[in-house]
Write a protein that holds these residues in place. Structure first.
Motif, PDB file in Angstrom:
ATOM      1  N   GLU A   1      -7.280  -7.254   0.954  1.00 18.11           N
ATOM      2  CA  GLU A   1      -7.211  -6.039   1.570  1.00 18.11           C
ATOM      3  C   GLU A   1      -6.521  -4.821   0.953  1.00 18.11           C
ATOM      4  O   GLU A   1      -6.962  -3.722   0.850  1.00 18.11           O
ATOM      5  N   VAL A   2      -5.459  -5.242   0.219  1.00 17.34           N
ATOM      6  CA  VAL A   2      -4.510  -4.390  -0.448  1.00 17.34           C
ATOM      7  C   VAL A   2      -5.121  -3.919  -1.640  1.00 17.34           C
ATOM      8  O   VAL A   2      -5.499  -2.749  -1.928  1.00 17.34           O
TER       9      VAL A   2
ATOM     10  N   VAL B   1       0.715  -1.231   0.110  1.00 14.98           N
ATOM     11  CA  VAL B   1       0.103   0.053   0.216  1.00 14.98           C
ATOM     12  C   VAL B   1       0.975   1.116   0.005  1.00 14.98           C
ATOM     13  O   VAL B   1       0.683   2.109  -0.854  1.00 14.98           O
TER      14      VAL B   1
ATOM     15  N   ARG C   1      -8.721  -3.935  -2.133  1.00 10.61           N
ATOM     16  CA  ARG C   1      -9.730  -3.015  -1.676  1.00 10.61           C
ATOM     17  C   ARG C   1      -9.263  -1.586  -1.316  1.00 10.61           C
ATOM     18  O   ARG C   1      -9.768  -0.792  -1.641  1.00 10.61           O
ATOM     19  N   THR C   2      -7.937  -1.592  -0.701  1.00 10.74           N
ATOM     20  CA  THR C   2      -7.596  -0.247  -0.478  1.00 10.74           C
ATOM     21  C   THR C   2      -7.023   0.631  -1.710  1.00 10.74           C
ATOM     22  O   THR C   2      -7.242   1.859  -1.781  1.00 10.74           O
TER      23      THR C   2
ATOM     24  N   GLN D   1     -10.120   1.960  -3.474  1.00 11.86           N
ATOM     25  CA  GLN D   1     -10.806   3.132  -2.888  1.00 11.86           C
ATOM     26  C   GLN D   1     -10.270   4.384  -3.633  1.00 11.86           C
ATOM     27  O   GLN D   1     -10.943   5.639  -3.466  1.00 11.86           O
ATOM     28  N   SER D   2      -8.959   4.357  -4.205  1.00 10.25           N
ATOM     29  CA  SER D   2      -8.474   5.670  -4.964  1.00 10.25           C
ATOM     30  C   SER D   2      -7.906   5.578  -6.385  1.00 10.25           C
ATOM     31  O   SER D   2      -7.647   6.674  -6.787  1.00 10.25           O
TER      32      SER D   2
ATOM     33  N   GLU E   1       1.373   4.203  -2.883  1.00 10.70           N
ATOM     34  CA  GLU E   1       0.910   5.385  -3.051  1.00 10.70           C
ATOM     35  C   GLU E   1       2.115   6.372  -3.399  1.00 10.70           C
ATOM     36  O   GLU E   1       1.967   7.470  -4.037  1.00 10.70           O
TER      37      GLU E   1
END
Length: 231
Positions: free
Chosen positions: A63-64, A39, A66-67, A70-71, A43
């Motif tokens: 979860e990675v 993550v 999903r995160t 989000q963006s 970024e």
């Protein structure tokens, strides 16, 4: 500039050879060894594609994914040993673009990487076609598309179809670097599953036909890590 791939894999025995393979194909590769690092790396690096293992320490691959979703809509290909239908459905519903189970063939992996990059918003755009011309004439090379003939410094030179098509594309975009992926898509098609060695062999053969000194080419230049350029 080479497209950037973030490889998220905690097993070094897998990540090292895979990163080497991708770099050999002309991609820039960064590796993250756990979910949290993935993550952070995403970024900071803003890669063009993410190759994401599901079984990761600190934060699972789901979860990675999903995160990231989000963006960003950057292409994500999940790599995992899990191959049950429910695992595949979950991965795709979380926003993954594709799903490859281990063990996988390198040809299939590379084909899916190219396909995902083409679909992604950050994909290098295809070059616009210049004004159409049936005859291309530059630097002593005269290519007639309708007659399928090539004159090299005034002498006709036989050239197989694939080589002819590659030379035509390069000449139509003279002075512009075309990536290996762009050339493969134009000549072999978007469903081609081979590696770029085939392209490199064809370029070598073209150089043998048109260059005064094939070992020191001046007409078709190699742009390391990216592709080729005519003149």
């Amino acid at each position: 500039m080479p497209q950037h791939i973030l490889l998220v894999e905690d097993e070094e025995s897998i990540s090292r050879p895979l990163a080497f393979l991708l770099e050999r194909e002309g991609y820039r590769v960064s590796v993250a060894g756990d979910g949290a690092a993935a993550v952070t790396a995403f970024e900071e690096l803003a890669p063009n594609l993410v190759l994401l293992d599901l079984m990761l320490p600190l934060m699972p691959g789901t979860e990675v994914c999903r995160t990231i979703r989000q963006s960003s809509q950057v292409p994500i290909i999940m790599l995992t040993a899990k191959d049950s239908e429910i695992d595949i459905v979950v991965g795709l519903e979380l926003g993954a673009d594709d799903y490859i189970t281990k063990p996988y063939s390198t040809r299939e992996l590379l084909a899916r990487v190219r396909a995902a990059l083409r679909r992604g918003a950050s994909t290098t755009p295809e070059p616009e076609e210049p004004e159409d011309s049936h005859v291309l004439d530059e630097l002593g090379i005269k290519l007639d598309v309708e007659r399928h003939t090539v004159l090299v410094r005034g002498e006709e030179t036989a050239m197989p179809l694939r080589e002819f098509e590659l030379l035509e594309i390069l000449m139509r975009h003279s002075g512009r670097v075309l990536t290996r992926g762009q050339l493969i898509d134009r000549v072999w098609g978007s469903n081609y599953y081979g590696d770029t060695k085939t392209l490199d062999v064809h370029i070598k053969r073209i150089r043998a036909r048109i260059e005064e000194s094939p070992s020191q080419p001046k007409l078709i230049s190699t742009v390391r890590g990216v592709g080729y350029r005519f003149a």
